[in-house]
Design a protein around this motif. Sequence first.
Motif, PDB file in Angstrom:
ATOM      1  N   CYS A  61       0.838  -1.205   0.000  1.00 38.53           N
ATOM      2  CA  CYS A  61       0.000   0.000   0.000  1.00 38.53           C
ATOM      3  C   CYS A  61       0.871   1.252   0.000  1.00 38.53           C
ATOM      4  O   CYS A  61       0.615   2.197  -0.752  1.00 38.53           O
ATOM      5  N   PHE A  62       1.918   1.247   0.821  1.00 41.73           N
ATOM      6  CA  PHE A  62       2.802   2.412   0.914  1.00 41.73           C
ATOM      7  C   PHE A  62       3.428   2.735  -0.447  1.00 41.73           C
ATOM      8  O   PHE A  62       3.405   3.876  -0.909  1.00 41.73           O
ATOM      9  N   GLY A  63       3.943   1.696  -1.113  1.00 42.43           N
ATOM     10  CA  GLY A  63       4.591   1.899  -2.420  1.00 42.43           C
ATOM     11  C   GLY A  63       3.629   2.490  -3.435  1.00 42.43           C
ATOM     12  O   GLY A  63       3.999   3.372  -4.225  1.00 42.43           O
ATOM     13  N   GLN A  64       2.379   2.039  -3.400  1.00 44.84           N
ATOM     14  CA  GLN A  64       1.398   2.517  -4.383  1.00 44.84           C
ATOM     15  C   GLN A  64       0.902   3.925  -4.057  1.00 44.84           C
ATOM     16  O   GLN A  64       0.473   4.653  -4.950  1.00 44.84           O
ATOM     17  N   ILE A  65       0.962   4.316  -2.781  1.00 47.63           N
ATOM     18  CA  ILE A  65       0.605   5.697  -2.416  1.00 47.63           C
ATOM     19  C   ILE A  65       1.720   6.631  -2.888  1.00 47.63           C
ATOM     20  O   ILE A  65       1.473   7.674  -3.486  1.00 47.63           O
ATOM     21  N   GLU A  66       2.954   6.224  -2.636  1.00 48.63           N
ATOM     22  CA  GLU A  66       4.102   7.079  -2.959  1.00 48.63           C
ATOM     23  C   GLU A  66       4.409   7.135  -4.456  1.00 48.63           C
ATOM     24  O   GLU A  66       4.899   8.141  -4.949  1.00 48.63           O
ATOM     25  N   ASN A  67       4.162   6.038  -5.181  1.00 49.38           N
ATOM     26  CA  ASN A  67       4.472   5.985  -6.621  1.00 49.38           C
ATOM     27  C   ASN A  67       3.214   5.666  -7.419  1.00 49.38           C
ATOM     28  O   ASN A  67       2.935   4.496  -7.686  1.00 49.38           O
ATOM     29  N   PRO A  68       2.482   6.702  -7.828  1.00 45.92           N
ATOM     30  CA  PRO A  68       1.215   6.475  -8.531  1.00 45.92           C
ATOM     31  C   PRO A  68       1.343   5.582  -9.756  1.00 45.92           C
ATOM     32  O   PRO A  68       0.429   4.839 -10.087  1.00 45.92           O
ATOM     33  N   GLU A  69       2.525   5.589 -10.428  1.00 49.80           N
ATOM     34  CA  GLU A  69       2.659   4.765 -11.638  1.00 49.80           C
ATOM     35  C   GLU A  69       2.661   3.271 -11.325  1.00 49.80           C
ATOM     36  O   GLU A  69       2.462   2.451 -12.213  1.00 49.80           O
ATOM     37  N   THR A  70       2.869   2.908 -10.042  1.00 50.82           N
ATOM     38  CA  THR A  70       2.853   1.477  -9.680  1.00 50.82           C
ATOM     39  C   THR A  70       1.473   1.068  -9.154  1.00 50.82           C
ATOM     40  O   THR A  70       1.284  -0.054  -8.727  1.00 50.82           O
ATOM     41  N   ARG A  71       0.517   1.988  -9.172  1.00 53.19           N
ATOM     42  CA  ARG A  71      -0.781   1.727  -8.537  1.00 53.19           C
ATOM     43  C   ARG A  71      -1.582   0.676  -9.298  1.00 53.19           C
ATOM     44  O   ARG A  71      -1.735   0.751 -10.499  1.00 53.19           O
ATOM     45  N   SER A  81       0.016  12.847 -30.259  1.00 53.49           N
ATOM     46  CA  SER A  81      -0.306  13.250 -31.634  1.00 53.49           C
ATOM     47  C   SER A  81      -1.720  12.857 -32.039  1.00 53.49           C
ATOM     48  O   SER A  81      -2.287  13.436 -32.956  1.00 53.49           O
ATOM     49  N   ASN A  82      -2.308  11.876 -31.354  1.00 50.58           N
ATOM     50  CA  ASN A  82      -3.679  11.444 -31.673  1.00 50.58           C
ATOM     51  C   ASN A  82      -4.722  12.061 -30.743  1.00 50.58           C
ATOM     52  O   ASN A  82      -5.893  11.698 -30.789  1.00 50.58           O
ATOM     53  N   GLY A  83      -4.272  12.952 -29.864  1.00 54.52           N
ATOM     54  CA  GLY A  83      -5.207  13.589 -28.936  1.00 54.52           C
ATOM     55  C   GLY A  83      -5.467  12.782 -27.679  1.00 54.52           C
ATOM     56  O   GLY A  83      -6.318  13.133 -26.867  1.00 54.52           O
ATOM     57  N   VAL A  84      -4.726  11.679 -27.501  1.00 53.16           N
ATOM     58  CA  VAL A  84      -4.903  10.843 -26.306  1.00 53.16           C
ATOM     59  C   VAL A  84      -4.215  11.530 -25.125  1.00 53.16           C
ATOM     60  O   VAL A  84      -3.091  12.019 -25.245  1.00 53.16           O
ATOM     61  N   ILE A  85      -4.912  11.578 -23.975  1.00 54.18           N
ATOM     62  CA  ILE A  85      -4.353  12.246 -22.791  1.00 54.18           C
ATOM     63  C   ILE A  85      -3.161  11.459 -22.247  1.00 54.18           C
ATOM     64  O   ILE A  85      -3.218  10.231 -22.098  1.00 54.18           O
ATOM     65  N   LEU A  86      -2.075  12.188 -21.980  1.00 53.95           N
ATOM     66  CA  LEU A  86      -0.865  11.589 -21.421  1.00 53.95           C
ATOM     67  C   LEU A  86      -0.802  11.887 -19.930  1.00 53.95           C
ATOM     68  O   LEU A  86      -1.148  12.987 -19.499  1.00 53.95           O
ATOM     69  N   GLN A  87      -0.342  10.895 -19.170  1.00 51.68           N
ATOM     70  CA  GLN A  87      -0.169  11.089 -17.733  1.00 51.68           C
ATOM     71  C   GLN A  87       1.242  10.695 -17.353  1.00 51.68           C
ATOM     72  O   GLN A  87       1.896   9.921 -18.061  1.00 51.68           O
ATOM     73  N   ALA A  88       1.714  11.239 -16.231  1.00 55.32           N
ATOM     74  CA  ALA A  88       3.047  10.894 -15.744  1.00 55.32           C
ATOM     75  C   ALA A  88       3.131   9.382 -15.579  1.00 55.32           C
ATOM     76  O   ALA A  88       2.207   8.756 -15.071  1.00 55.32           O
ATOM     77  N   GLY A  89       4.243   8.790 -16.046  1.00 51.85           N
ATOM     78  CA  GLY A  89       4.419   7.340 -15.932  1.00 51.85           C
ATOM     79  C   GLY A  89       4.013   6.575 -17.172  1.00 51.85           C
ATOM     80  O   GLY A  89       4.287   5.386 -17.295  1.00 51.85           O
ATOM     81  N   ASP A  90       3.345   7.268 -18.132  1.00 50.01           N
ATOM     82  CA  ASP A  90       2.956   6.604 -19.385  1.00 50.01           C
ATOM     83  C   ASP A  90       4.188   6.282 -20.233  1.00 50.01           C
ATOM     84  O   ASP A  90       5.253   6.877 -20.072  1.00 50.01           O
ATOM     85  N   ASN A  91       4.017   5.353 -21.179  1.00 47.32           N
ATOM     86  CA  ASN A  91       5.044   5.042 -22.171  1.00 47.32           C
ATOM     87  C   ASN A  91       4.582   5.574 -23.518  1.00 47.32           C
ATOM     88  O   ASN A  91       3.410   5.461 -23.867  1.00 47.32           O
TER      89      ASN A  91
END
Length: 198
Positions: free
Chosen positions: A53-63, A134-144
Motif C-alpha cells: 500500500c505504501f509503495g502505491q501511495i508514494e508511486n502512482p505509476e505502480t498503482r 499526436s492522436n489527442g490521447v491524454i498523457l499522464q506521468a508514468g505513461d510510455n
Amino acid sequence: MLSQEFMSLERRLKQRSDSKCEFCASEENLKVYEVPKSPKGDLEANILICNNCFGQIENPETRDANHWRCLNDSMWSTEPPVQIMAWRMLQRMRSEGWPQGLLDMMYLDEEMMDWAKAEGDGVDKTNELVHRDSNGVILQAGDNVVLIKDLKVKGSSMVAKQGTAVRRISLDHENETYIEGRVDGQQIVIITEYVKKI
C-alpha cells in the motif's frame, strides 16, 4: 536507533489495527505512515500500512486499482486518518469508475473534509494543463510513448530515432506541449505532437 516515542506509536498502532494493514489487512511488512497535512499528531495523524500500500501511495505509476478494492471495507474505519487516506485514494482513482460509488457513500464532516482536501485531492482541476499525444490521447506521468519522427536533440549531436520507446514519461507542469523522458540514457524534453502513447 528508533526513538522511544516512535516505538510506542508503532506499538499503539499495532494494537489499534490488530497488527494488520489498516487498508488491505495484510500482516506482512507493516510500517507507520504519517497522513500528510494532518491538523493533529500522534495516533490521529498516523496509520499502519503494508509496504505494498505504501509503495502505491508514494508511486502512482505502480498503482494497481484492483488492490485498492480493499477500500470497500477500510473506508468504514472509525479512525479519522484511515478515513482521510481512503477518501484521498478513491479520489486519485476516480477515473477507474468504481471508486465514485464508494465516494458517494462516504461522509466526512466539514473539518475532516478540509483535511482530506488539503493535499489537493478532490479539487476542481478544470484549469489544469492537459498533455495530449499526436492522436489527442491524454498523457499522464508514468505513461510510455513512442516517437513518431526522428528528433534532433538540442544542444547535442544526438538524434532520437522514430519508433524509439520512451518509458515512464514526466509532464511539464507549465507547458502542456512538453513532456520529458529518457532516450539512450539521456533525459530529454519532447514535444507531445511527436509522440504516440503505447
